[in-house]
Design a protein around this motif. Structure first.
Motif, short mmCIF file in Angstrom:
data_model
loop_
_atom_site.label_atom_id
_atom_site.label_comp_id
_atom_site.label_asym_id
_atom_site.label_seq_id
_atom_site.Cartn_x
_atom_site.Cartn_y
_atom_site.Cartn_z
N THR A 127 65.18 7.60 10.13
CA THR A 127 63.83 7.15 9.83
C THR A 127 63.05 6.77 11.08
O THR A 127 61.83 6.62 11.01
CB THR A 127 63.84 5.92 8.89
N GLY A 128 63.70 6.60 12.21
CA GLY A 128 63.04 6.14 13.43
C GLY A 128 62.23 7.22 14.11
O GLY A 128 62.57 8.41 14.06
N GLU A 129 61.15 6.82 14.75
CA GLU A 129 60.25 7.78 15.38
C GLU A 129 60.87 8.55 16.54
O GLU A 129 60.40 9.63 16.89
CB GLU A 129 58.96 7.09 15.84
N TYR A 130 61.93 8.06 17.16
CA TYR A 130 62.52 8.73 18.32
C TYR A 130 63.84 9.42 18.03
O TYR A 130 64.48 9.95 18.93
CB TYR A 130 62.71 7.73 19.47
N ASP A 131 64.25 9.47 16.78
CA ASP A 131 65.53 10.08 16.43
C ASP A 131 65.62 11.52 16.95
O ASP A 131 66.58 11.88 17.61
CB ASP A 131 65.74 10.03 14.91
N GLU A 132 64.64 12.33 16.66
CA GLU A 132 64.66 13.74 17.07
C GLU A 132 63.56 14.04 18.10
O GLU A 132 63.08 15.16 18.18
CB GLU A 132 64.51 14.64 15.85
N THR A 133 63.16 13.05 18.87
CA THR A 133 62.14 13.22 19.90
C THR A 133 62.80 13.53 21.23
O THR A 133 63.73 12.82 21.63
CB THR A 133 61.29 11.93 20.04
N PHE A 134 62.32 14.56 21.92
CA PHE A 134 62.88 14.91 23.22
C PHE A 134 61.78 15.07 24.26
O PHE A 134 61.88 15.86 25.19
CB PHE A 134 63.76 16.16 23.11
N THR A 135 60.73 14.29 24.12
CA THR A 135 59.63 14.25 25.08
C THR A 135 60.15 13.65 26.38
O THR A 135 60.90 12.68 26.38
CB THR A 135 58.49 13.36 24.53
N GLU A 136 59.76 14.23 27.52
CA GLU A 136 60.15 13.68 28.81
C GLU A 136 59.44 12.35 29.03
O GLU A 136 58.27 12.20 28.71
CB GLU A 136 59.77 14.62 29.95
N GLY A 137 60.18 11.38 29.56
CA GLY A 137 59.58 10.10 29.85
C GLY A 137 60.60 8.99 29.96
O GLY A 137 61.80 9.23 30.10
N VAL A 138 60.10 7.77 29.90
CA VAL A 138 60.92 6.58 30.07
C VAL A 138 60.83 5.74 28.79
O VAL A 138 59.73 5.53 28.26
CB VAL A 138 60.43 5.75 31.28
N TYR A 139 61.98 5.26 28.33
CA TYR A 139 62.05 4.40 27.15
C TYR A 139 62.11 2.95 27.61
O TYR A 139 62.95 2.59 28.44
CB TYR A 139 63.27 4.75 26.30
N HIS A 140 61.22 2.14 27.05
CA HIS A 140 61.11 0.72 27.39
C HIS A 140 61.50 -0.13 26.19
O HIS A 140 61.43 0.32 25.05
CB HIS A 140 59.66 0.38 27.77
N CYS A 141 61.82 -1.39 26.46
CA CYS A 141 62.08 -2.36 25.40
C CYS A 141 60.75 -2.66 24.71
O CYS A 141 59.75 -2.96 25.37
CB CYS A 141 62.66 -3.64 26.00
N ARG A 142 60.73 -2.56 23.40
CA ARG A 142 59.50 -2.82 22.65
C ARG A 142 59.11 -4.30 22.72
O ARG A 142 57.94 -4.65 22.58
CB ARG A 142 59.65 -2.39 21.20
N ALA A 143 60.07 -5.18 22.97
CA ALA A 143 59.76 -6.62 23.01
C ALA A 143 59.18 -7.05 24.36
O ALA A 143 58.22 -7.80 24.40
CB ALA A 143 61.02 -7.43 22.70
N CYS A 144 59.76 -6.57 25.46
CA CYS A 144 59.33 -7.08 26.78
C CYS A 144 58.87 -6.01 27.75
O CYS A 144 58.45 -6.30 28.86
CB CYS A 144 60.45 -7.90 27.42
N ASP A 145 58.95 -4.74 27.35
CA ASP A 145 58.50 -3.60 28.14
C ASP A 145 59.40 -3.26 29.34
O ASP A 145 59.03 -2.45 30.18
CB ASP A 145 57.05 -3.77 28.60
N ALA A 146 60.59 -3.82 29.43
CA ALA A 146 61.51 -3.48 30.52
C ALA A 146 62.00 -2.04 30.35
O ALA A 146 62.21 -1.57 29.23
CB ALA A 146 62.71 -4.42 30.52
#
Length: 139
Positions: free
Chosen positions: A39-58
């Protein structure tokens, strides 16, 4: 695995976290919940980029380490830096697992598993909740 977890670099009161996060984000990030698989938005996402913490942006993970595990949650074989995540034993729900926390705010991200045969360079699967992450696409 880190057993001694020092103070978070980002500290907020429970009220501040509740004000900042949606109810689902709060339940996963601050109460160690789990979003439903597939159900998560990034389960089948393979866009190039950086994943950050949704709470603190680290910064947590980079797209180069994301792989298709078909387990229902986004999977990575390594964090973007050793200090970006904290690992701790989790014996909840009658299982023995390794919980993954944000190294900056200590929010719950998911769990890491080893030796599952995915053929990744580390033989690890960081199984993360999409709601714990925010993708910054490559420019």
């Amino acid at each position: 695995m880190s057993s001694a977890i020092g103070k978070p670099k980002v500290e907020k009161s429970d009220a501040e976290w509740r004000e900042q996060l949606s109810p689902e984000e709060y339940q996963v990030l601050r109460q160690a919940g789990t979003e439903r698989p597939f159900t998560g938005e990034y389960d089948e996402t393979f866009t190039e980029g950086v994943y950050h913490c949704r709470a603190c942006d680290a910064e947590l993970f980079r797209s180069e380490t994301k792989f298709a595990s078909h387990c229902g949650w986004p999977s990575f074989y390594a964090p973007s830096g050793d200090d970006n995540v904290i690992l701790r034993e989790d014996s909840s729900m009658g299982m023995r697992r390794v919980e993954v926390l944000c190294g900056t705010c200590h929010s719950h991200l998911g769990h890491v598993f080893e030796g599952e045969g995915y053929g990744t360079p580390t033989d690890q699967r960081y199984c993360m909740n999409s709601v714990s992450l925010r993708l910054e696409p490559k420019a």
